[in-house]
Design a protein around this motif. Structure first.
Motif, short mmCIF file in Angstrom:
data_model
loop_
_atom_site.label_atom_id
_atom_site.label_comp_id
_atom_site.label_asym_id
_atom_site.label_seq_id
_atom_site.Cartn_x
_atom_site.Cartn_y
_atom_site.Cartn_z
N LYS A 1 21.00 28.37 81.70
CA LYS A 1 20.90 29.40 83.10
C LYS A 1 20.66 28.65 84.50
O LYS A 1 19.64 27.98 84.44
N ASP B 1 21.48 27.10 94.16
CA ASP B 1 22.64 26.41 94.47
C ASP B 1 22.28 24.92 95.55
O ASP B 1 21.69 25.33 96.34
N GLN C 1 28.25 24.39 91.07
CA GLN C 1 29.29 25.01 91.72
C GLN C 1 30.73 24.13 91.29
O GLN C 1 30.70 22.95 90.97
N ALA D 1 33.23 28.97 92.71
CA ALA D 1 32.62 29.66 91.67
C ALA D 1 31.43 28.94 91.40
O ALA D 1 31.34 27.75 91.29
N LYS E 1 27.30 29.76 85.87
CA LYS E 1 26.18 30.48 85.23
C LYS E 1 25.73 29.70 84.01
O LYS E 1 24.55 29.90 83.80
N ASP F 1 30.62 32.49 87.38
CA ASP F 1 30.24 33.99 87.95
C ASP F 1 31.30 35.00 88.25
O ASP F 1 31.22 36.15 87.93
N ARG F 2 32.52 34.52 88.37
CA ARG F 2 33.74 35.33 88.84
C ARG F 2 34.54 35.76 87.59
O ARG F 2 35.36 36.46 87.74
N GLN G 1 33.57 37.00 84.07
CA GLN G 1 32.59 37.44 82.96
C GLN G 1 33.06 37.81 81.87
O GLN G 1 32.35 38.35 81.11
#
Length: 186
Positions: free
Chosen positions: A7, A11, A53, A66, A69, A83-84, A86
Motif C-alpha cells: 500500500k 507521491d 507513479q 496513474a 496503489k 488508482d484509475r 479499480q
C-alpha cells in the motif's frame, strides 16, 4: 513510502524528470479488483517494487499518469493495481499497454550491478593497463556478455561478463578492465 505490504501513502514524483524508464508491458489480468500483470522490461524486476507513479502508453493515445496503489512480484511477473483502474473491466483496456516510470523511483542497484546504458561506451583495458577497445553492446538475459569493439582491426569480440574475467567496472571513470587471458580477445 509504504504503509504495510504493497500500500502506498505518498507521491515522490520528481517534477521535470521524464517518465522514460520502461517498466514493462501489460500482458494479462488477475482477479476482479483491477490487478494487471506486467511482463517487466528488466532482468531484475525487484528494482521496480518501489515505484509510485507510472505513465501508461497505449496505441494512438497520449500517455496517462496513474498512481500505483500496490505492486508485487509473482514469479517474474509484476502484479500492479493503479488508482484509475479499480476493477477488471476498466483494467482490461490496458492490454498491451506499456508502463513507464521515473528512474529516480527505482530501488538502488546492488554492488556489482550496472545499467546496460552505463556499460555501453566504457573504454576496455587489459588488467595490465593497455586500452583494447570500447564496450559497444551487452548480450544475454542477465547481461552475460560484453561486446567489445577492438581498437586494432576494427573487430568485435564477446567477453563473458563475470567477475573473474572483468574484475573492475568503474562507470564514473568510464572504464573497465578485462583479464588478458590467452585466446579471449582473438
Amino acid at each position: 513510502m509504504t504503509d504495510g505490504p504493497g500500500k502506498r501513502t505518498t507521491d515522490t514524483t520528481i517534477k521535470g524528470e521524464p517518465f522514460d524508464f520502461l517498466i514493462g508491458e501489460v500482458v494479462g489480468f488477475r482477479g476482479l479488483r483491477g490487478e494487471i500483470k506486467v511482463r517487466p522490461g528488466t532482468n531484475n524486476p525487484s528494482l521496480l517494487l518501489p515505484i509510485e507513479q507510472v505513465e501508461i502508453e497505449t496505441s494512438g493515445k497520449p500517455r496517462q499518469r496513474a498512481a500505483v496503489k500496490s505492486i508485487l512480484l509473482d514469479r517474474r511477473i509484476l502484479i500492479i493495481v493503479l488508482d484509475r483502474y479499480q476493477d477488471r473491466t476498466t483494467a482490461e483496456k490496458l492490454k498491451g499497454a506499456r508502463l513507464y516510470c521515473q528512474a529516480s523511483g527505482l530501488a538502488p542497484l546492488e554492488t556489482d550491478e550496472w545499467w546496460v546504458d552505463d556499460l555501453i561506451g566504457l573504454k576496455a583495458f587489459t588488467s595490465k593497463g593497455e586500452q583494447i577497445g570500447t564496450v559497444c553492446e551487452v548480450y544475454g538475459e542477465r547481461g552475460d556478455f560484453l561486446e567489445i569493439l577492438l581498437k586494432e582491426g576494427n573487430r568485435k569480440v564477446l567477453v563473458p561478463f563475470v567477475k573473474e574475467i572483468v574484475p573492475l567496472v568503474d562507470v564514473k571513470s568510464g572504464r573497465l578492465e578485462i583479464e588478458d587471458l590467452p585466446g579471449l580477445l582473438d
